[in-house]
Design a protein around this motif. Structure first.
Motif, mmCIF file in Angstrom:
data_model
loop_
_atom_site.group_PDB
_atom_site.id
_atom_site.type_symbol
_atom_site.label_atom_id
_atom_site.label_comp_id
_atom_site.label_asym_id
_atom_site.label_seq_id
_atom_site.Cartn_x
_atom_site.Cartn_y
_atom_site.Cartn_z
ATOM 1 N N ALA A 19 0.766 -1.200 -0.006
ATOM 2 C CA ALA A 19 -0.010 -0.070 0.129
ATOM 3 C C ALA A 19 0.858 1.275 0.001
ATOM 4 N N PHE A 20 2.084 1.098 0.155
ATOM 5 C CA PHE A 20 3.050 2.094 0.205
ATOM 6 C C PHE A 20 4.265 1.853 -0.591
ATOM 7 N N PRO A 21 4.087 1.796 -1.707
ATOM 8 C CA PRO A 21 5.085 1.575 -2.709
ATOM 9 C C PRO A 21 6.459 2.610 -2.745
ATOM 10 N N THR A 22 6.167 3.866 -2.426
ATOM 11 C CA THR A 22 7.024 4.671 -2.561
ATOM 12 C C THR A 22 7.966 4.809 -1.311
ATOM 13 N N LEU A 23 7.533 4.125 -0.212
ATOM 14 C CA LEU A 23 8.284 4.210 0.862
ATOM 15 C C LEU A 23 9.180 2.881 0.987
ATOM 16 N N HIS A 24 10.371 3.028 1.523
ATOM 17 C CA HIS A 24 11.122 1.898 1.762
ATOM 18 C C HIS A 24 10.834 1.295 3.191
ATOM 19 N N GLN A 25 11.006 0.217 3.371
ATOM 20 C CA GLN A 25 10.894 -0.434 4.580
ATOM 21 C C GLN A 25 11.766 -1.287 5.096
ATOM 22 N N GLN A 26 11.881 -1.519 6.324
ATOM 23 C CA GLN A 26 12.737 -2.234 7.007
ATOM 24 C C GLN A 26 12.231 -3.190 8.402
ATOM 25 N N PRO A 27 12.025 -4.125 8.456
ATOM 26 C CA PRO A 27 11.322 -4.879 9.367
ATOM 27 C C PRO A 27 12.266 -5.188 10.651
ATOM 28 N N LEU A 28 11.848 -4.856 11.581
ATOM 29 C CA LEU A 28 12.590 -4.697 13.106
ATOM 30 C C LEU A 28 11.995 -6.054 14.050
ATOM 31 N N VAL A 30 10.045 -6.114 16.439
ATOM 32 C CA VAL A 30 8.489 -5.954 16.667
ATOM 33 C C VAL A 30 7.821 -4.847 16.207
ATOM 34 N N GLN A 31 8.594 -4.251 15.321
ATOM 35 C CA GLN A 31 8.291 -2.780 14.647
ATOM 36 C C GLN A 31 8.575 -2.986 13.036
ATOM 37 N N THR A 32 8.323 -2.122 12.567
ATOM 38 C CA THR A 32 8.450 -1.620 10.928
ATOM 39 C C THR A 32 8.916 -0.176 10.879
ATOM 40 N N LEU A 33 9.817 0.158 10.308
ATOM 41 C CA LEU A 33 10.333 1.302 9.836
ATOM 42 C C LEU A 33 10.064 1.319 8.382
ATOM 43 N N LEU A 34 9.156 2.638 8.081
ATOM 44 C CA LEU A 34 9.166 3.119 6.802
ATOM 45 C C LEU A 34 9.787 4.299 6.714
ATOM 46 N N TRP A 35 10.481 4.662 5.566
ATOM 47 C CA TRP A 35 10.956 5.934 5.328
ATOM 48 C C TRP A 35 11.133 6.365 3.807
ATOM 49 N N GLY A 36 10.983 7.627 3.569
ATOM 50 C CA GLY A 36 11.086 8.004 2.094
ATOM 51 C C GLY A 36 10.743 9.482 1.819
ATOM 52 N N ASP A 37 10.947 10.079 0.821
ATOM 53 C CA ASP A 37 10.679 11.447 0.579
ATOM 54 C C ASP A 37 9.328 11.520 0.195
ATOM 55 N N LEU A 38 8.566 12.539 1.085
ATOM 56 C CA LEU A 38 7.262 12.853 0.835
ATOM 57 C C LEU A 38 7.034 14.416 0.371
ATOM 58 N N PRO A 39 6.448 14.764 -0.730
ATOM 59 C CA PRO A 39 6.707 16.034 -1.286
ATOM 60 C C PRO A 39 5.990 17.151 -0.706
ATOM 61 N N ASP A 40 4.816 16.786 0.239
ATOM 62 C CA ASP A 40 4.391 17.750 0.801
ATOM 63 C C ASP A 40 3.546 17.217 1.996
ATOM 64 N N GLN A 41 3.105 18.303 2.889
ATOM 65 C CA GLN A 41 2.154 17.946 4.000
ATOM 66 C C GLN A 41 1.059 17.219 3.643
ATOM 67 N N ALA A 42 0.289 17.171 2.632
ATOM 68 C CA ALA A 42 -0.811 16.256 2.024
ATOM 69 C C ALA A 42 -0.249 14.938 1.887
ATOM 70 N N ALA A 43 0.778 14.638 1.452
ATOM 71 C CA ALA A 43 1.355 13.230 1.231
ATOM 72 C C ALA A 43 1.673 12.739 2.459
ATOM 73 N N LEU A 44 2.371 13.396 3.367
ATOM 74 C CA LEU A 44 2.614 12.804 4.774
ATOM 75 C C LEU A 44 1.208 12.288 5.450
ATOM 76 N N GLN A 45 0.237 13.316 5.376
ATOM 77 C CA GLN A 45 -1.060 13.164 6.139
ATOM 78 C C GLN A 45 -1.829 12.031 5.568
ATOM 79 N N GLY A 46 -1.415 11.504 4.205
ATOM 80 C CA GLY A 46 -2.134 10.598 3.215
ATOM 81 C C GLY A 46 -1.569 9.392 3.955
ATOM 82 N N VAL A 47 -0.266 9.297 4.090
ATOM 83 C CA VAL A 47 0.217 7.971 4.679
ATOM 84 C C VAL A 47 -0.148 7.657 5.947
ATOM 85 N N LEU A 48 -0.036 8.845 6.893
ATOM 86 C CA LEU A 48 -0.542 8.500 8.143
ATOM 87 C C LEU A 48 -2.127 8.224 8.211
#
Length: 76
Positions: A19-28, A30-48
């Protein structure tokens, strides 16, 4: 806008990660870390919002330092 790291509870399945093809992921353990470039506040809010709708517990959201400034200050 910048690069963000989002730490969530649990290990996300491949289906959830798709569901998050533009984000990188690293399984930990008991957690997962997602990271990547988000072009604007709307993109960040959309992911959240998407994570929330999928029932994923968001533990932490951090804006990562701008690496382009680092490269300008410390050329290779």
């Amino acid at each position: 806008m910048g690069e963000y790291a989002i730490r969530v509870s649990g290990r996300l399945s491949d289906a959830l990660l798709s569901a998050f093809p533009t984000l990188h992921q690293q399984p930990l353990p008991v957690q997962t870390l997602l990271w990547g470039d988000l072009p604007d506040q709307a993109a960040l809010q959309g992911v959240l919002d998407s994570l929330d709708e999928l029932g994923v517990e968001i533990l932490e959201v951090n804006q990562l330092p701008d690496r382009s400034n680092e490269q300008a200050e410390h050329p290779a």
